[in-house]
Design a protein around this motif. Structure first.
Motif, mmCIF file in Angstrom:
data_model
loop_
_atom_site.group_PDB
_atom_site.id
_atom_site.type_symbol
_atom_site.label_atom_id
_atom_site.label_comp_id
_atom_site.label_asym_id
_atom_site.label_seq_id
_atom_site.Cartn_x
_atom_site.Cartn_y
_atom_site.Cartn_z
ATOM 1 N N SER A 197 22.706 -11.678 47.270
ATOM 2 C CA SER A 197 22.135 -11.887 48.601
ATOM 3 C C SER A 197 22.433 -10.647 49.435
ATOM 4 O O SER A 197 23.553 -10.458 49.904
ATOM 5 C CB SER A 197 22.736 -13.134 49.264
ATOM 6 O OG SER A 197 22.284 -13.274 50.595
ATOM 7 N N ILE A 198 21.436 -9.783 49.580
ATOM 8 C CA ILE A 198 21.613 -8.529 50.311
ATOM 9 C C ILE A 198 20.764 -8.555 51.577
ATOM 10 O O ILE A 198 19.536 -8.564 51.525
ATOM 11 C CB ILE A 198 21.221 -7.318 49.437
ATOM 12 C CG1 ILE A 198 22.071 -7.278 48.166
ATOM 13 C CG2 ILE A 198 21.362 -6.026 50.246
ATOM 14 C CD1 ILE A 198 23.560 -7.091 48.384
ATOM 15 N N PHE A 199 21.431 -8.621 52.720
ATOM 16 C CA PHE A 199 20.759 -8.681 54.021
ATOM 17 C C PHE A 199 19.705 -9.799 54.055
ATOM 18 O O PHE A 199 18.583 -9.592 54.538
ATOM 19 C CB PHE A 199 20.150 -7.320 54.377
ATOM 20 C CG PHE A 199 21.193 -6.239 54.562
ATOM 21 C CD1 PHE A 199 22.237 -6.404 55.458
ATOM 22 C CD2 PHE A 199 21.131 -5.065 53.835
ATOM 23 C CE1 PHE A 199 23.208 -5.425 55.621
ATOM 24 C CE2 PHE A 199 22.103 -4.069 53.985
ATOM 25 C CZ PHE A 199 23.137 -4.246 54.886
ATOM 26 N N CYS A 200 20.087 -10.944 53.535
ATOM 27 C CA CYS A 200 19.225 -12.128 53.556
ATOM 28 C C CYS A 200 19.744 -13.034 54.665
ATOM 29 O O CYS A 200 20.675 -13.816 54.464
ATOM 30 C CB CYS A 200 19.268 -12.839 52.201
ATOM 31 S SG CYS A 200 18.281 -14.340 52.121
ATOM 32 N N HIS A 201 19.144 -12.925 55.848
ATOM 33 C CA HIS A 201 19.668 -13.603 57.033
ATOM 34 C C HIS A 201 18.896 -14.891 57.309
ATOM 35 O O HIS A 201 17.672 -14.868 57.448
ATOM 36 C CB HIS A 201 19.603 -12.666 58.236
ATOM 37 C CG HIS A 201 20.481 -11.460 58.088
ATOM 38 N ND1 HIS A 201 20.003 -10.249 57.661
ATOM 39 C CD2 HIS A 201 21.814 -11.307 58.274
ATOM 40 C CE1 HIS A 201 21.001 -9.379 57.617
ATOM 41 N NE2 HIS A 201 22.112 -10.002 57.970
ATOM 42 N N LEU A 202 19.644 -15.979 57.401
ATOM 43 C CA LEU A 202 19.054 -17.307 57.559
ATOM 44 C C LEU A 202 19.760 -18.048 58.690
ATOM 45 O O LEU A 202 20.895 -17.728 59.051
ATOM 46 C CB LEU A 202 19.202 -18.099 56.257
ATOM 47 C CG LEU A 202 18.608 -17.457 54.999
ATOM 48 C CD1 LEU A 202 19.127 -18.155 53.747
ATOM 49 C CD2 LEU A 202 17.083 -17.495 55.050
ATOM 50 N N LEU A 203 19.081 -19.070 59.209
ATOM 51 C CA LEU A 203 19.710 -19.908 60.223
ATOM 52 C C LEU A 203 20.921 -20.632 59.619
ATOM 53 O O LEU A 203 20.946 -20.914 58.419
ATOM 54 C CB LEU A 203 18.710 -20.917 60.767
ATOM 55 C CG LEU A 203 17.623 -20.326 61.669
ATOM 56 C CD1 LEU A 203 16.552 -21.359 61.969
ATOM 57 C CD2 LEU A 203 18.235 -19.822 62.974
ATOM 58 N N PRO A 204 21.924 -20.931 60.438
ATOM 59 C CA PRO A 204 23.184 -21.467 59.916
ATOM 60 C C PRO A 204 23.048 -22.694 59.016
ATOM 61 O O PRO A 204 23.712 -22.761 57.975
ATOM 62 C CB PRO A 204 23.974 -21.797 61.186
ATOM 63 C CG PRO A 204 23.457 -20.826 62.197
ATOM 64 C CD PRO A 204 21.999 -20.679 61.895
ATOM 65 N N LEU A 245 27.257 -10.437 48.029
ATOM 66 C CA LEU A 245 26.578 -10.611 49.325
ATOM 67 C C LEU A 245 26.964 -9.503 50.286
ATOM 68 O O LEU A 245 28.137 -9.138 50.390
ATOM 69 C CB LEU A 245 26.956 -11.976 49.919
ATOM 70 C CG LEU A 245 26.374 -12.337 51.289
ATOM 71 C CD1 LEU A 245 26.139 -13.844 51.394
ATOM 72 C CD2 LEU A 245 27.268 -11.874 52.436
ATOM 73 N N GLU A 246 25.958 -8.983 50.969
ATOM 74 C CA GLU A 246 26.200 -8.133 52.134
ATOM 75 C C GLU A 246 25.248 -8.577 53.235
ATOM 76 O O GLU A 246 24.063 -8.847 52.975
ATOM 77 C CB GLU A 246 25.988 -6.643 51.838
ATOM 78 C CG GLU A 246 26.322 -5.782 53.069
ATOM 79 C CD GLU A 246 26.361 -4.285 52.785
ATOM 80 O OE1 GLU A 246 27.344 -3.639 53.187
ATOM 81 O OE2 GLU A 246 25.403 -3.759 52.183
ATOM 82 N N ALA A 247 25.780 -8.690 54.435
ATOM 83 C CA ALA A 247 24.963 -9.120 55.572
ATOM 84 C C ALA A 247 25.496 -8.466 56.841
ATOM 85 O O ALA A 247 26.620 -7.947 56.874
ATOM 86 C CB ALA A 247 24.989 -10.648 55.710
ATOM 87 N N TYR A 248 24.695 -8.519 57.883
ATOM 88 C CA TYR A 248 25.126 -7.965 59.164
ATOM 89 C C TYR A 248 25.998 -8.961 59.920
ATOM 90 O O TYR A 248 25.731 -10.167 59.933
ATOM 91 C CB TYR A 248 23.909 -7.607 60.016
ATOM 92 C CG TYR A 248 23.197 -6.347 59.576
ATOM 93 C CD1 TYR A 248 23.842 -5.117 59.603
ATOM 94 C CD2 TYR A 248 21.880 -6.386 59.144
ATOM 95 C CE1 TYR A 248 23.196 -3.959 59.211
ATOM 96 C CE2 TYR A 248 21.217 -5.235 58.746
ATOM 97 C CZ TYR A 248 21.877 -4.020 58.792
ATOM 98 O OH TYR A 248 21.227 -2.875 58.398
ATOM 99 N N GLU A 305 22.259 -16.114 65.894
ATOM 100 C CA GLU A 305 22.201 -17.225 64.951
ATOM 101 C C GLU A 305 21.891 -16.781 63.518
ATOM 102 O O GLU A 305 22.221 -17.486 62.558
ATOM 103 C CB GLU A 305 21.148 -18.252 65.385
ATOM 104 C CG GLU A 305 21.536 -19.067 66.599
ATOM 105 C CD GLU A 305 21.097 -18.441 67.911
ATOM 106 O OE1 GLU A 305 20.938 -19.184 68.893
ATOM 107 O OE2 GLU A 305 20.895 -17.206 67.955
ATOM 108 N N LEU A 306 21.252 -15.634 63.369
ATOM 109 C CA LEU A 306 20.871 -15.162 62.042
ATOM 110 C C LEU A 306 21.898 -14.200 61.435
ATOM 111 O O LEU A 306 21.700 -13.714 60.326
ATOM 112 C CB LEU A 306 19.499 -14.482 62.109
ATOM 113 C CG LEU A 306 18.320 -15.410 62.427
ATOM 114 C CD1 LEU A 306 17.060 -14.606 62.698
ATOM 115 C CD2 LEU A 306 18.090 -16.407 61.295
ATOM 116 N N LEU A 307 22.987 -13.971 62.153
ATOM 117 C CA LEU A 307 24.048 -13.095 61.667
ATOM 118 C C LEU A 307 25.237 -13.943 61.232
ATOM 119 O O LEU A 307 25.341 -15.110 61.602
ATOM 120 C CB LEU A 307 24.426 -12.094 62.763
ATOM 121 C CG LEU A 307 23.239 -11.257 63.289
ATOM 122 C CD1 LEU A 307 23.650 -10.455 64.508
ATOM 123 C CD2 LEU A 307 22.699 -10.345 62.193
#
Length: 211
Positions: free
Chosen positions: A114-121, A143-146, A162-164
């Motif tokens: 999951s690389i920069f796959c931003h989803l609602l909580p 996984l990497e995310a902001y 909410e997406l972070l």
């Protein structure tokens, strides 16, 4: 849910199709730097890439010998992913899907990315729990995310809190995995025209204990 967030979520496939329809590759064709550094944690076999987009990470994993299944909401992005793989003489499978109800079969994957796959909580929590369960014993999640403080940088990622996601949140969502890498860092992200500059990210490698 804020109206702006609802709009982003309900129109996400259209937004991403439009983004990926532009010439070139929005985030480049080279793999994510963190993935490249930790991909050795994934044992050989079946790998699932969540929110794969235009294929840069899936093609990298296929080149390493994995059987890669790439999922994304954007048909346009995945068509480019298949072309990118074919141009490299590689094969990946793709699936256009809404991650809000995507099913990951238990004990079915050797690796999940999951690389920069931003989803609602609520969607993210369900998916991450399913991912932890979906790994085979000895398998790894990368996984990497902001981070939320990425909003101060403005160098990529969604402009909505909410997406972070924070490391604290990820620890709660990935129960059952041994986190062999778990950190929040500032680093220079250089990935195409849309991820470019100093960034605040969370990086995780979670391994499912071998039985």
């Amino acid at each position: 849910m804020h109206h702006g967030v609802q709009q982003i979520v309900t129109s996400s496939s259209d937004v991403w199709d439009a983004r990926y329809s532009k010439p070139g590759y929005a985030y480049g064709t080279t793999p994510n730097a963190f993935l490249r550094a930790v991909a050795h944690h994934i044992p050989g076999g079946r790998v699932l890439s969540l929110g794969e987009g235009e294929g840069r990470n899936a093609v990298y994993l296929a080149r390493k010998g994995h059987q890669v299944h790439a999922v994304d909401a954007s048909r346009v992005g995945l068509e480019k992913a298949s072309r990118l793989a074919a141009a490299a003489g590689l094969s990946i499978t793709t699936e256009v899907t809404d991650l809000s109800d995507y099913v990951i079969e238990p004990d079915s994957r050797d690796g999940i990315v999951s690389i920069f796959c931003h989803l609602l909580p609520d969607i993210r929590t369900r998916l991450h729990k399913a991912a932890a369960a979906g790994l085979r014993p000895g398998g790894a999640l990368i996984l990497e995310a902001y981070l939320p403080r990425q909003l101060d940088y403005g160098t990529g990622g969604p402009p909505i809190r909410e997406l972070l996601v924070s490391l604290t949140e990820l620890r709660e969502e990935l129960v059952g995995l041994d986190l062999v890498v778990a950190r929040e860092v500032d680093r220079d992200v250089v990935e195409g025209r849309l991820h470019h500059g100093r960034s605040a990210v969370v990086q995780v490698v979670g391994r499912k204990p071998a039985t």
